[in-house]
Write an enzyme that holds these catalytic residues in place. Structure first.
Site, PDB file in Angstrom:
ATOM      1  N   ARG A   1      84.892  62.196  44.652  1.00  0.00           N
ATOM      2  CA  ARG A   1      86.244  62.362  44.124  1.00  0.00           C
ATOM      3  C   ARG A   1      87.206  61.545  44.987  1.00  0.00           C
ATOM      4  O   ARG A   1      86.824  60.991  46.001  1.00  0.00           O
ATOM      5  CB  ARG A   1      86.674  63.838  44.014  1.00  0.00           C
ATOM      6  CG  ARG A   1      86.137  64.804  44.983  1.00  0.00           C
ATOM      7  CD  ARG A   1      86.648  64.730  46.401  1.00  0.00           C
ATOM      8  NE  ARG A   1      88.088  64.623  46.464  1.00  0.00           N
ATOM      9  CZ  ARG A   1      88.732  64.011  47.402  1.00  0.00           C
ATOM     10  NH1 ARG A   1      88.090  63.409  48.402  1.00  0.00           N
ATOM     11  NH2 ARG A   1      90.046  63.945  47.407  1.00  0.00           N
ATOM     12  N   GLY A   2      88.484  61.530  44.535  1.00  0.00           N
ATOM     13  CA  GLY A   2      89.431  60.626  45.157  1.00  0.00           C
ATOM     14  C   GLY A   2      89.444  59.354  44.319  1.00  0.00           C
ATOM     15  O   GLY A   2      88.376  58.815  43.980  1.00  0.00           O
ATOM     16  N   ALA A   3      90.664  58.892  43.979  1.00  0.00           N
ATOM     17  CA  ALA A   3      90.776  57.791  43.013  1.00  0.00           C
ATOM     18  C   ALA A   3      89.932  56.554  43.373  1.00  0.00           C
ATOM     19  O   ALA A   3      89.136  56.085  42.544  1.00  0.00           O
ATOM     20  CB  ALA A   3      92.249  57.430  42.837  1.00  0.00           C
TER      21      ALA A   3
ATOM     22  N   GLN B   1      90.448  70.678  48.898  1.00  0.00           N
ATOM     23  CA  GLN B   1      90.094  69.365  49.466  1.00  0.00           C
ATOM     24  C   GLN B   1      90.659  69.194  50.878  1.00  0.00           C
ATOM     25  O   GLN B   1      90.090  68.493  51.713  1.00  0.00           O
ATOM     26  CB  GLN B   1      90.612  68.224  48.577  1.00  0.00           C
ATOM     27  CG  GLN B   1      89.902  68.079  47.259  1.00  0.00           C
ATOM     28  CD  GLN B   1      90.569  68.847  46.136  1.00  0.00           C
ATOM     29  OE1 GLN B   1      91.239  69.857  46.376  1.00  0.00           O
ATOM     30  NE2 GLN B   1      90.405  68.405  44.912  1.00  0.00           N
TER      31      GLN B   1
ATOM     32  N   ASP C   1      96.848  59.073  42.597  1.00  0.00           N
ATOM     33  CA  ASP C   1      95.859  58.805  41.546  1.00  0.00           C
ATOM     34  C   ASP C   1      96.355  57.785  40.540  1.00  0.00           C
ATOM     35  O   ASP C   1      95.558  57.111  39.886  1.00  0.00           O
ATOM     36  CB  ASP C   1      95.465  60.103  40.840  1.00  0.00           C
ATOM     37  CG  ASP C   1      94.548  60.898  41.748  1.00  0.00           C
ATOM     38  OD1 ASP C   1      95.065  61.556  42.675  1.00  0.00           O
ATOM     39  OD2 ASP C   1      93.325  60.821  41.581  1.00  0.00           O
TER      40      ASP C   1
HETATM   41  O1  MRU Z   1      90.871  65.912  42.366  1.00  0.00           O
HETATM   42  P1  MRU Z   1      90.663  64.938  43.477  1.00  0.00           P
HETATM   43  O2  MRU Z   1      90.060  65.550  44.704  1.00  0.00           O
HETATM   44  O3  MRU Z   1      89.922  63.712  43.038  1.00  0.00           O
HETATM   45  O4  MRU Z   1      92.130  64.474  43.863  1.00  0.00           O
HETATM   46  C1  MRU Z   1      92.269  63.469  44.834  1.00  0.00           C
HETATM   47  C2  MRU Z   1      93.678  63.173  45.169  1.00  0.00           C
HETATM   48  O5  MRU Z   1      94.605  63.695  44.608  1.00  0.00           O
HETATM   49  C3  MRU Z   1      93.877  62.096  46.194  1.00  0.00           C
HETATM   50  O6  MRU Z   1      95.032  62.309  46.914  1.00  0.00           O
HETATM   51  C4  MRU Z   1      93.984  60.737  45.471  1.00  0.00           C
HETATM   52  O7  MRU Z   1      92.898  60.549  44.617  1.00  0.00           O
HETATM   53  C5  MRU Z   1      94.071  59.627  46.419  1.00  0.00           C
HETATM   54  S1  MRU Z   1      92.592  59.298  47.247  1.00  0.00           S
HETATM   55  C6  MRU Z   1      92.826  57.969  48.261  1.00  0.00           C
END
Ligand code: MRU
Length: 383
Positions: A54-56, A227, A268
């Site tokens: 996960r994470g963009a 997270q 994201d």
């Molecule tokens: O639902 P997630 O854990 O994928 O959400 C991730 C986030 O909101 C992060 O802050 C975002 O993706 C940036 S990661 C560099």
């Protein structure tokens, strides 16, 4: 052998020998470090949806490497069937999560390379002699698939390597906003675990540590999927950074007491006007930061900036299962049966609440409609 630290492991990478995407299973952290080898489209999509990865940026890299792996493992021998299968996999992975633009961005890049490679293999040679035509055709029949696969592999690896480089550069720019002794707050995980290495919001923190600055980092727990607690607190502590964990509703009290000099978060999707979608709860932190005069910085690779989305209202926000709020992490359900649940995965921080957006091409300040254009002009100039 099971790894005992994430220190020297990429969050996502390509296992060329076994033609697989390898990820750290983030649902098991911090209690267990387990690597998963993904070879099937269903497993890739599930890993993204269930937040095993996960994470963009990390889901973008996973999808890019995934498209190569799926193509390399394809049994299709006819170009049309191969192309049809490629499109099917692309759409299937793209539907895993809607908000992070990196997913469609990475798949779009893979698609462009795929189309170009397929086109090249269909273009006849400039030599029009009959024997040359026959030779080219035979050679193409044997080689077209390996040529396309090589192009896909190179593009997927380029996306992977760029992610590492981009995070490092965001770190360098972000570091200029940090002073020795600062207290820094972050929300969710925009760390190493959200990218291949370094993270976006954490990259300046890692560099601060590397360059001998003393910083204290406060991690919001980040309900409902934790997270911040499970991932950010874990990775920062592993890196030897002074780390304090707090529940989401405690950050205002910390700011009021003057303990926070800067806030760094990831994102994201950033709209053209600077409105930013990030993990649910980010907009509350930004609004409180504004009240207490604490600078609020969004760290954004240009791959997360979506110039086709005019503002935050146009960003699709992922809604997730009610059980994440009512049951997950608890021994038994902690809400009355049948109560209605609101569980958006992200919220939009209005651009007015954002002090600056840190990209790999420099720091953008309001008005973002202009400053983000400058960042993209630098990007185009560099390529
Ligand atoms: O639902 P997630 O854990 O994928 O959400 C991730 C986030 O909101 C992060 O802050 C975002 O993706 C940036 S990661 C560099």
């Amino acid at each position: 052998m099971k790894p005992t630290s994430i220190d020297n492991i990429d969050t996502v990478c390509l296992d060329e020998e076994n033609t697989a995407v390898v990820i750290i299973d983030q649902t098991l952290l911090p209690n267990e470090i387990r690597l998963l080898s993904l070879t099937r489209a269903e497993d890739m999509r599930e890993a993204i949806y269930l937040l095993k990865v996960r994470g963009a940026p990390a889901i973008g890299v996973t999808a890019a490497l995934g498209m190569y792996v799926l193509s390399a493992r394809s049994n299709e021998t006819e170009p049309d069937a191969f192309a049809e299968e490629f499109q099917k996999h692309k759409e299937y992975l793209n539907a895993a999560r809607p908000t992070a633009v990196n997913l469609s961005w990475a798949l779009g890049r893979m698609d462009s390379v795929f189309r170009r490679a397929m086109q090249n293999m269909q273009t006849p040679s400039a030599d029009t002699s009959e024997s040359s035509h026959a030779d080219t055709h035979n050679a193409n029949a044997a080689d077209w698939k390996s040529a396309v696969l090589e192009a896909l592999k190179q593009e997927a690896l380029a996306i992977y390597h760029e992610d590492i480089e981009v995070c490092r550069r965001i770190g360098e720019h972000g570091l200029t906003l940090i002073h020795d002794g600062d207290g820094i707050l972050t929300h969710c995980n925009a760390g190493k675990l959200a990218t291949v290495r370094y993270g976006t919001a954490t990259a300046p923190m890692y560099l601060a540590k590397e360059r001998g600055l003393t910083i204290s980092v406060y991690c919001d727990e980040t309900r409902p999927l934790l997270q911040g607690a499970r991932l950010t607190a874990f990775e920062l502590q592993e890196a030897g950074i002074d780390t304090t964990l707090l529940c989401d509703n405690m950050s205002a009290s910390l700011m009021r007491r003057g303990k926070v000099q800067a806030i760094f978060v990831g994102c994201d999707r950033v709209a053209a006007n600077g409105d930013t979608a990030n993990k649910i709860g980010t907009s509350v932190v930004a609004a409180v930061a504004r009240k207490y005069g604490v600078p609020f910085y969004v760290c954004a690779p240009t791959s997360t900036i979506d110039r086709n989305t005019p503002d935050g209202d146009a960003i699709v926000i992922e809604q997730r299962k009610p059980e994440e709020v009512t049951e997950m992490w608890y021994e038994k359900r902690m809400a009355p049966q049948h109560v209605k649940i609101y569980n958006p995965a992200f919220d939009v921080t209005d651009s007015e609440d954002i002090t600056a957006i840190v990209t790999e091409y420099g720091i953008a300040y309001p008005p973002y409609i202009d400053s983000l254009k400058v960042m993209f002009a630098k990007k185009e100039g560099a390529s």
